[in-house]
Design a protein around this motif. Structure first.
Motif, mmCIF file in Angstrom:
data_model
loop_
_atom_site.group_PDB
_atom_site.id
_atom_site.type_symbol
_atom_site.label_atom_id
_atom_site.label_comp_id
_atom_site.label_asym_id
_atom_site.label_seq_id
_atom_site.Cartn_x
_atom_site.Cartn_y
_atom_site.Cartn_z
ATOM 1 N N VAL A 140 0.853 -1.185 0.000
ATOM 2 C CA VAL A 140 0.000 0.000 0.000
ATOM 3 C C VAL A 140 0.890 1.237 0.000
ATOM 4 O O VAL A 140 1.907 1.287 0.696
ATOM 5 C CB VAL A 140 -0.933 0.008 1.236
ATOM 6 N N ALA A 141 0.486 2.251 -0.789
ATOM 7 C CA ALA A 141 1.163 3.547 -0.815
ATOM 8 C C ALA A 141 0.120 4.622 -0.566
ATOM 9 O O ALA A 141 -0.996 4.527 -1.079
ATOM 10 C CB ALA A 141 1.836 3.765 -2.160
ATOM 11 N N GLN A 142 0.477 5.641 0.216
ATOM 12 C CA GLN A 142 -0.485 6.701 0.498
ATOM 13 C C GLN A 142 0.226 8.035 0.678
ATOM 14 O O GLN A 142 1.386 8.080 1.063
ATOM 15 C CB GLN A 142 -1.328 6.367 1.726
ATOM 16 N N THR A 143 -0.511 9.108 0.372
ATOM 17 C CA THR A 143 0.009 10.457 0.526
ATOM 18 C C THR A 143 -1.139 11.432 0.711
ATOM 19 O O THR A 143 -2.272 11.139 0.322
ATOM 20 C CB THR A 143 0.868 10.880 -0.689
ATOM 21 N N GLU A 144 -0.834 12.579 1.300
ATOM 22 C CA GLU A 144 -1.782 13.682 1.399
ATOM 23 C C GLU A 144 -1.415 14.788 0.418
ATOM 24 O O GLU A 144 -2.087 15.804 0.344
ATOM 25 C CB GLU A 144 -1.805 14.224 2.833
ATOM 26 N N GLU A 145 -0.331 14.594 -0.329
ATOM 27 C CA GLU A 145 0.176 15.591 -1.278
ATOM 28 C C GLU A 145 -0.534 15.466 -2.630
ATOM 29 O O GLU A 145 -1.279 14.522 -2.876
ATOM 30 C CB GLU A 145 1.686 15.386 -1.479
ATOM 31 N N THR A 146 -0.233 16.400 -3.520
ATOM 32 C CA THR A 146 -0.740 16.351 -4.891
ATOM 33 C C THR A 146 -0.097 15.180 -5.623
ATOM 34 O O THR A 146 1.105 14.937 -5.495
ATOM 35 C CB THR A 146 -0.422 17.667 -5.619
ATOM 36 N N VAL A 147 -0.903 14.450 -6.384
ATOM 37 C CA VAL A 147 -0.442 13.289 -7.147
ATOM 38 C C VAL A 147 -0.800 13.498 -8.616
ATOM 39 O O VAL A 147 -1.899 13.941 -8.931
ATOM 40 C CB VAL A 147 -1.115 11.991 -6.640
ATOM 41 N N LYS A 148 0.126 13.163 -9.494
ATOM 42 C CA LYS A 148 -0.132 13.197 -10.934
ATOM 43 C C LYS A 148 0.030 11.776 -11.465
ATOM 44 O O LYS A 148 1.027 11.117 -11.197
ATOM 45 C CB LYS A 148 0.858 14.139 -11.618
ATOM 46 N N ILE A 149 -0.984 11.315 -12.210
ATOM 47 C CA ILE A 149 -0.960 9.962 -12.771
ATOM 48 C C ILE A 149 -0.960 10.078 -14.284
ATOM 49 O O ILE A 149 -1.859 10.685 -14.868
ATOM 50 C CB ILE A 149 -2.180 9.133 -12.317
ATOM 51 N N ASN A 150 0.035 9.492 -14.930
ATOM 52 C CA ASN A 150 0.092 9.389 -16.387
ATOM 53 C C ASN A 150 -0.046 7.925 -16.763
ATOM 54 O O ASN A 150 0.656 7.076 -16.220
ATOM 55 C CB ASN A 150 1.423 9.919 -16.928
ATOM 56 N N SER A 151 -0.962 7.645 -17.680
ATOM 57 C CA SER A 151 -1.142 6.282 -18.156
ATOM 58 C C SER A 151 -1.401 6.333 -19.657
ATOM 59 O O SER A 151 -1.626 7.412 -20.204
ATOM 60 C CB SER A 151 -2.311 5.612 -17.434
ATOM 61 N N PRO A 152 -1.397 5.186 -20.334
ATOM 62 C CA PRO A 152 -1.691 5.191 -21.768
ATOM 63 C C PRO A 152 -3.090 5.741 -22.078
ATOM 64 O O PRO A 152 -3.342 6.196 -23.183
ATOM 65 C CB PRO A 152 -1.597 3.716 -22.150
ATOM 66 N N ARG A 153 -3.976 5.736 -21.101
ATOM 67 C CA ARG A 153 -5.354 6.190 -21.325
ATOM 68 C C ARG A 153 -5.560 7.674 -21.046
ATOM 69 O O ARG A 153 -6.612 8.211 -21.346
ATOM 70 C CB ARG A 153 -6.307 5.391 -20.457
ATOM 71 N N GLY A 154 -4.599 8.344 -20.392
ATOM 72 C CA GLY A 154 -4.774 9.758 -20.101
ATOM 73 C C GLY A 154 -3.957 10.207 -18.909
ATOM 74 O O GLY A 154 -3.025 9.529 -18.472
ATOM 75 N N GLU A 155 -4.343 11.359 -18.371
ATOM 76 C CA GLU A 155 -3.626 11.971 -17.260
ATOM 77 C C GLU A 155 -4.624 12.443 -16.216
ATOM 78 O O GLU A 155 -5.671 12.978 -16.551
ATOM 79 C CB GLU A 155 -2.822 13.153 -17.788
ATOM 80 N N MET A 156 -4.286 12.249 -14.925
ATOM 81 C CA MET A 156 -5.145 12.688 -13.828
ATOM 82 C C MET A 156 -4.276 13.327 -12.756
ATOM 83 O O MET A 156 -3.126 12.932 -12.568
ATOM 84 C CB MET A 156 -5.908 11.516 -13.211
ATOM 85 N N THR A 157 -4.861 14.290 -12.038
ATOM 86 C CA THR A 157 -4.214 14.849 -10.859
ATOM 87 C C THR A 157 -5.233 14.884 -9.734
ATOM 88 O O THR A 157 -6.439 14.948 -9.964
ATOM 89 C CB THR A 157 -3.684 16.283 -11.106
ATOM 90 N N GLY A 158 -4.743 14.839 -8.511
ATOM 91 C CA GLY A 158 -5.601 14.910 -7.347
ATOM 92 C C GLY A 158 -4.770 15.211 -6.117
ATOM 93 O O GLY A 158 -3.538 15.160 -6.158
ATOM 94 N N VAL A 159 -5.442 15.522 -5.033
ATOM 95 C CA VAL A 159 -4.765 15.777 -3.767
ATOM 96 C C VAL A 159 -5.108 14.641 -2.819
ATOM 97 O O VAL A 159 -6.271 14.402 -2.529
ATOM 98 C CB VAL A 159 -5.190 17.131 -3.166
ATOM 99 N N GLY A 160 -4.094 13.929 -2.375
ATOM 100 C CA GLY A 160 -4.275 12.769 -1.514
ATOM 101 C C GLY A 160 -4.530 11.515 -2.324
ATOM 102 O O GLY A 160 -5.208 11.563 -3.350
ATOM 103 N N MET A 161 -3.949 10.406 -1.877
ATOM 104 C CA MET A 161 -4.084 9.156 -2.625
ATOM 105 C C MET A 161 -3.870 7.972 -1.701
ATOM 106 O O MET A 161 -3.060 8.027 -0.774
ATOM 107 C CB MET A 161 -3.037 9.112 -3.745
ATOM 108 N N VAL A 162 -4.594 6.909 -1.978
ATOM 109 C CA VAL A 162 -4.324 5.597 -1.389
ATOM 110 C C VAL A 162 -4.233 4.632 -2.558
ATOM 111 O O VAL A 162 -5.162 4.539 -3.363
ATOM 112 C CB VAL A 162 -5.425 5.156 -0.400
ATOM 113 N N ALA A 163 -3.107 3.928 -2.661
ATOM 114 C CA ALA A 163 -2.910 2.985 -3.762
ATOM 115 C C ALA A 163 -2.696 1.586 -3.203
ATOM 116 O O ALA A 163 -1.780 1.357 -2.414
ATOM 117 C CB ALA A 163 -1.706 3.400 -4.608
ATOM 118 N N ASP A 164 -3.560 0.668 -3.602
ATOM 119 C CA ASP A 164 -3.406 -0.749 -3.280
ATOM 120 C C ASP A 164 -2.680 -1.370 -4.467
ATOM 121 O O ASP A 164 -3.289 -1.676 -5.499
ATOM 122 C CB ASP A 164 -4.766 -1.390 -3.054
#
Length: 196
Positions: A153-177
């Protein structure tokens, strides 16, 4: 008369001494606080360190590599009770979490392994990357991240940017399983998505 002059000189000297002591900076006079502010040195240092952790069934669970580790074991005098006294500072950590055919690779400039060994804090240019079946990558970037390697598990309260072959997303805070390949952005989510 001479006695009165000596008495006055003594009182004046005493008053000047008290004023000097009371108004002088701590660096000049020294104090009990200097011991707590003293430089803390590592208990052990390792260069080009690596470790592997295996699951109960013998498969490789995760691998950790760093250019430098500084291990600290602080005493009660060096750290308050609520502060973690056993920790390891990390330079250029790289954590590879194995999950099926496509492992997750986590990199940063700096990190801190906490005393219990169950969590790793990462900061400065944190990147999480996984290669997809098509040979392209999904990549997450942030400034600070907490990794629980045993739980994947990875987690943050900071801004996150996600780049994937399908597009790009940004958000504040993340939990990744990472085991389930499920990423949840917690707030202020924005993105662009390529048409299917």
């Amino acid at each position: 008369m001479l006695k009165n002059g000596l008495y006055i000189a003594f009182v004046v000297t005493l008053v000047i001494g008290l004023l000097f002591y009371g108004d002088s900076p701590e660096q000049l006079l020294g104090s009990g606080q200097d011991k707590k502010a003293a430089k803390i040195y590592p208990y052990a240092i390792a260069h080009h360190a690596s470790t592997r952790h295996f699951a109960n069934d013998g498969t490789l669970d995760y691998e950790f590599v760093a250019s430098r580790l500084e291990h600290y074991q602080l005493t009660e005098d060096q750290a308050p009770e609520d502060e973690n006294r056993v920790y390891t500072l990390i330079d250029l950590p790289v954590l590879t979490i194995f999950q099926g055919e496509q492992p997750w690779r986590v990199e940063a400039k700096k990190g801190k392994l906490l005393g219990d060994g169950q969590s790793i804090e990462l900061w400065e240019d944190v990147v999480i990357r996984q290669k997809n079946e098509s040979g392209t990558y999904t990549q997450l970037t942030t400034n600070k991240l907490l990794i629980l390697p045993h739980e994947k598990v990875a987690q943050t309260e900071e801004t996150v940017k996600i780049n994937s072959p399908r597009g790009e997303m940004t958000g504040v805070g993340m939990v990744a399983d990472l085991a389930e390949r499920k990423i949840t952005l917690l707030g202020k989510v924005r993105g662009t998505h390529d048409p299917i």
